[in-house]
Design a protein around this motif. Sequence first.
Motif, PDB file in Angstrom:
ATOM      1  N   PRO A 298       0.802  -1.002   0.230  1.00 28.26           N
ATOM      2  CA  PRO A 298      -0.296   0.575   0.435  1.00 28.26           C
ATOM      3  C   PRO A 298       1.093   1.243  -0.134  1.00 28.26           C
ATOM      4  CG  PRO A 298      -0.903  -1.789   1.477  1.00 28.26           C
ATOM      5  CD  PRO A 298       0.226  -2.292   1.210  1.00 28.26           C
ATOM      6  N   PRO A 299       1.875   1.601   0.627  1.00 22.22           N
ATOM      7  CA  PRO A 299       2.582   2.763   1.018  1.00 22.22           C
ATOM      8  C   PRO A 299       3.184   2.978  -1.286  1.00 22.22           C
ATOM      9  CG  PRO A 299       3.684   1.161   2.864  1.00 22.22           C
ATOM     10  CD  PRO A 299       2.339   0.298   2.038  1.00 22.22           C
ATOM     11  N   LEU A 300       3.905   1.708  -0.604  1.00 25.18           N
ATOM     12  CA  LEU A 300       4.750   1.407  -1.978  1.00 25.18           C
ATOM     13  C   LEU A 300       3.831   2.074  -3.769  1.00 25.18           C
ATOM     14  CD1 LEU A 300       6.735  -1.467  -2.338  1.00 25.18           C
ATOM     15  CD2 LEU A 300       7.443   0.446  -2.165  1.00 25.18           C
ATOM     16  N   ARG A 301       2.459   2.152  -3.284  1.00 24.15           N
ATOM     17  CA  ARG A 301       1.188   2.229  -4.023  1.00 24.15           C
ATOM     18  C   ARG A 301       0.818   3.839  -4.117  1.00 24.15           C
ATOM     19  NH1 ARG A 301      -3.818   2.513  -5.466  1.00 24.15           N
ATOM     20  NH2 ARG A 301      -5.039   1.856  -7.083  1.00 24.15           N
ATOM     21  N   GLY A 302       1.047   4.528  -3.080  1.00 27.38           N
ATOM     22  CA  GLY A 302       1.036   5.942  -3.026  1.00 27.38           C
ATOM     23  C   GLY A 302       1.686   5.781  -3.324  1.00 27.38           C
ATOM     24  N   TYR A 303       3.149   5.768  -2.700  1.00 33.06           N
ATOM     25  CA  TYR A 303       4.304   6.514  -4.077  1.00 33.06           C
ATOM     26  C   TYR A 303       4.263   6.465  -5.403  1.00 33.06           C
ATOM     27  CZ  TYR A 303       9.387   7.553  -4.626  1.00 33.06           C
ATOM     28  OH  TYR A 303      10.403   8.557  -5.103  1.00 33.06           O
ATOM     29  N   ALA A 304       4.274   5.193  -6.158  1.00 37.68           N
ATOM     30  CA  ALA A 304       3.806   5.484  -6.998  1.00 37.68           C
ATOM     31  C   ALA A 304       2.944   6.155  -8.183  1.00 37.68           C
ATOM     32  CB  ALA A 304       3.414   3.647  -7.792  1.00 37.68           C
ATOM     33  N   ILE A 305       1.509   6.904  -7.252  1.00 39.35           N
ATOM     34  CA  ILE A 305       0.657   7.480  -7.624  1.00 39.35           C
ATOM     35  C   ILE A 305       1.071   8.852  -7.887  1.00 39.35           C
ATOM     36  CG2 ILE A 305      -1.373   8.025  -7.175  1.00 39.35           C
ATOM     37  CD1 ILE A 305      -2.325   5.674  -6.209  1.00 39.35           C
ATOM     38  N   THR A 306       1.960   9.138  -6.667  1.00 39.13           N
ATOM     39  CA  THR A 306       2.309  10.889  -7.256  1.00 39.13           C
ATOM     40  C   THR A 306       4.030  10.949  -7.819  1.00 39.13           C
ATOM     41  OG1 THR A 306       3.951  10.009  -5.211  1.00 39.13           O
ATOM     42  CG2 THR A 306       2.267  10.770  -4.509  1.00 39.13           C
ATOM     43  N   LEU A 307       4.084   9.354  -7.728  1.00 39.99           N
ATOM     44  CA  LEU A 307       4.945   9.732  -9.489  1.00 39.99           C
ATOM     45  C   LEU A 307       4.320   9.734 -10.438  1.00 39.99           C
ATOM     46  CD1 LEU A 307       7.980   6.734  -7.889  1.00 39.99           C
ATOM     47  CD2 LEU A 307       8.329   9.953  -8.347  1.00 39.99           C
ATOM     48  N   THR A 308       3.421   8.852 -10.932  1.00 39.79           N
ATOM     49  CA  THR A 308       3.058   8.492 -12.380  1.00 39.79           C
ATOM     50  C   THR A 308       2.117   8.804 -12.687  1.00 39.79           C
ATOM     51  OG1 THR A 308       1.742   6.525 -11.338  1.00 39.79           O
ATOM     52  CG2 THR A 308       3.918   5.541 -12.089  1.00 39.79           C
ATOM     53  N   ARG A 309       0.569   9.516 -10.988  1.00 42.67           N
ATOM     54  CA  ARG A 309       0.056  10.792 -11.211  1.00 42.67           C
ATOM     55  C   ARG A 309      -1.456  10.139 -11.889  1.00 42.67           C
ATOM     56  NH1 ARG A 309       3.196  15.069 -13.336  1.00 42.67           N
ATOM     57  NH2 ARG A 309       4.316  16.206 -10.805  1.00 42.67           N
ATOM     58  N   SER A 310      -1.749   8.098 -12.106  1.00 42.79           N
ATOM     59  CA  SER A 310      -2.469   7.700 -12.810  1.00 42.79           C
ATOM     60  C   SER A 310      -2.394   6.037 -11.892  1.00 42.79           C
ATOM     61  CB  SER A 310      -2.076   7.594 -14.087  1.00 42.79           C
ATOM     62  OG  SER A 310      -2.730   6.092 -14.279  1.00 42.79           O
ATOM     63  N   SER A 311      -4.015   5.074 -11.088  1.00 45.50           N
ATOM     64  CA  SER A 311      -3.747   4.776 -10.830  1.00 45.50           C
ATOM     65  C   SER A 311      -2.966   3.614 -11.386  1.00 45.50           C
ATOM     66  CB  SER A 311      -4.946   4.776  -9.697  1.00 45.50           C
ATOM     67  OG  SER A 311      -6.245   4.194 -10.681  1.00 45.50           O
TER      68      SER A 311
ATOM     69  N   GLN B 144       3.813  -3.458  -9.558  1.00 38.58           N
ATOM     70  CA  GLN B 144       3.905  -4.309  -9.948  1.00 38.58           C
ATOM     71  C   GLN B 144       4.925  -5.284 -10.329  1.00 38.58           C
ATOM     72  OE1 GLN B 144       0.880  -6.487 -13.039  1.00 38.58           O
ATOM     73  NE2 GLN B 144       1.975  -8.259 -12.658  1.00 38.58           N
ATOM     74  N   ASP B 145       6.318  -3.833 -11.624  1.00 41.50           N
ATOM     75  CA  ASP B 145       7.137  -3.948 -11.954  1.00 41.50           C
ATOM     76  C   ASP B 145       8.416  -4.393 -10.730  1.00 41.50           C
ATOM     77  OD1 ASP B 145       6.436  -5.150 -15.020  1.00 41.50           O
ATOM     78  OD2 ASP B 145       6.511  -2.560 -14.874  1.00 41.50           O
ATOM     79  N   ALA B 146       8.460  -3.020 -10.050  1.00 43.10           N
ATOM     80  CA  ALA B 146       8.836  -2.692  -9.024  1.00 43.10           C
ATOM     81  C   ALA B 146       9.080  -4.089  -8.301  1.00 43.10           C
ATOM     82  CB  ALA B 146       9.046  -1.879  -8.581  1.00 43.10           C
ATOM     83  N   LEU B 147       8.147  -5.323  -8.160  1.00 38.79           N
ATOM     84  CA  LEU B 147       7.697  -6.309  -7.454  1.00 38.79           C
ATOM     85  C   LEU B 147       8.554  -6.895  -7.570  1.00 38.79           C
ATOM     86  CD1 LEU B 147       4.630  -5.545  -5.244  1.00 38.79           C
ATOM     87  CD2 LEU B 147       6.713  -5.501  -3.833  1.00 38.79           C
ATOM     88  N   VAL B 148       8.122  -7.464  -9.378  1.00 40.22           N
ATOM     89  CA  VAL B 148       8.926  -8.390  -9.736  1.00 40.22           C
ATOM     90  C   VAL B 148      10.626  -8.253 -10.289  1.00 40.22           C
ATOM     91  CG1 VAL B 148       9.166  -9.290 -12.318  1.00 40.22           C
ATOM     92  CG2 VAL B 148       7.037  -8.813 -11.448  1.00 40.22           C
ATOM     93  N   ARG B 149      10.922  -7.247 -10.203  1.00 43.15           N
ATOM     94  CA  ARG B 149      12.863  -6.843  -9.695  1.00 43.15           C
ATOM     95  C   ARG B 149      13.258  -7.140  -8.595  1.00 43.15           C
ATOM     96  NH1 ARG B 149      14.623  -1.915 -13.509  1.00 43.15           N
ATOM     97  NH2 ARG B 149      13.005  -2.935 -15.119  1.00 43.15           N
ATOM     98  N   ALA B 150      12.372  -6.527  -7.285  1.00 43.67           N
ATOM     99  CA  ALA B 150      12.209  -7.177  -6.000  1.00 43.67           C
ATOM    100  C   ALA B 150      12.760  -8.463  -5.790  1.00 43.67           C
ATOM    101  CB  ALA B 150      11.508  -6.034  -5.070  1.00 43.67           C
ATOM    102  N   TRP B 151      11.551  -9.637  -6.217  1.00 41.51           N
ATOM    103  CA  TRP B 151      11.530 -10.662  -6.313  1.00 41.51           C
ATOM    104  C   TRP B 151      12.692 -11.320  -6.750  1.00 41.51           C
ATOM    105  CZ3 TRP B 151       9.045 -13.114  -2.665  1.00 41.51           C
ATOM    106  CH2 TRP B 151       8.924 -14.721  -2.188  1.00 41.51           C
TER     107      TRP B 151
END
Length: 183
Positions: free
Chosen positions: A14-27, A35-42
């Motif tokens: 949830p906090p990652l998604r909030g930060y991503a919304i501020t970056l992309t300005r699109s939910s 999702q891409d960031a989580l795949v890379r993290a994994w």
Amino acid sequence: MSDPFRDQVVALIPPLRGYAITLTRSSTDADDLVQDALVRAWQFRAGFRAGTNLKAWLYKILRNTFYTQSEKRRKTVEDVDGRLAAQLVCNPDQEWRLVYEELLVALGRLSQDTRDALLLVVAAGLTYEAAADVAGCAVGTMKSRVNRARERLAQLMDFDLAAAPRDAHSQPAPRTLDHAAFV
């Protein structure tokens, strides 16, 4: 069996998604980014050192993913209706390549003297006199060699030599490689 790494990552979505919304300005884009960031993290979870700040590590991956994607998008032109793509014209070069390959094979089958004569006069654009000087032979010999090379090349490439212009120097330079450019 519980995986502490997975549990901590899931808790931070949830906090990652909030930060991503501020970056992309699109939910929608934010969800894709997370999702891409989580795949890379994994994929690189072995690179995470236990005891360090997982949240900071994930935010850095998310931020780097965003900037990488932004750079790719900046270099990409969106053409939803295909209007820009319709303006692009590129003539197919497959036929040219086939003729070129056929020409190289045929040139390789000529004798050394006739090939050199043809290349000096036709490809290099030398006069018969200059080509004869280079080859160390008489002008008449050079003309004869060029003529034999043309005839043999036309035969090898199955080209009607009678229909082609005889003086390559008086013809405008061809825009594409065709049989007439070498005969």
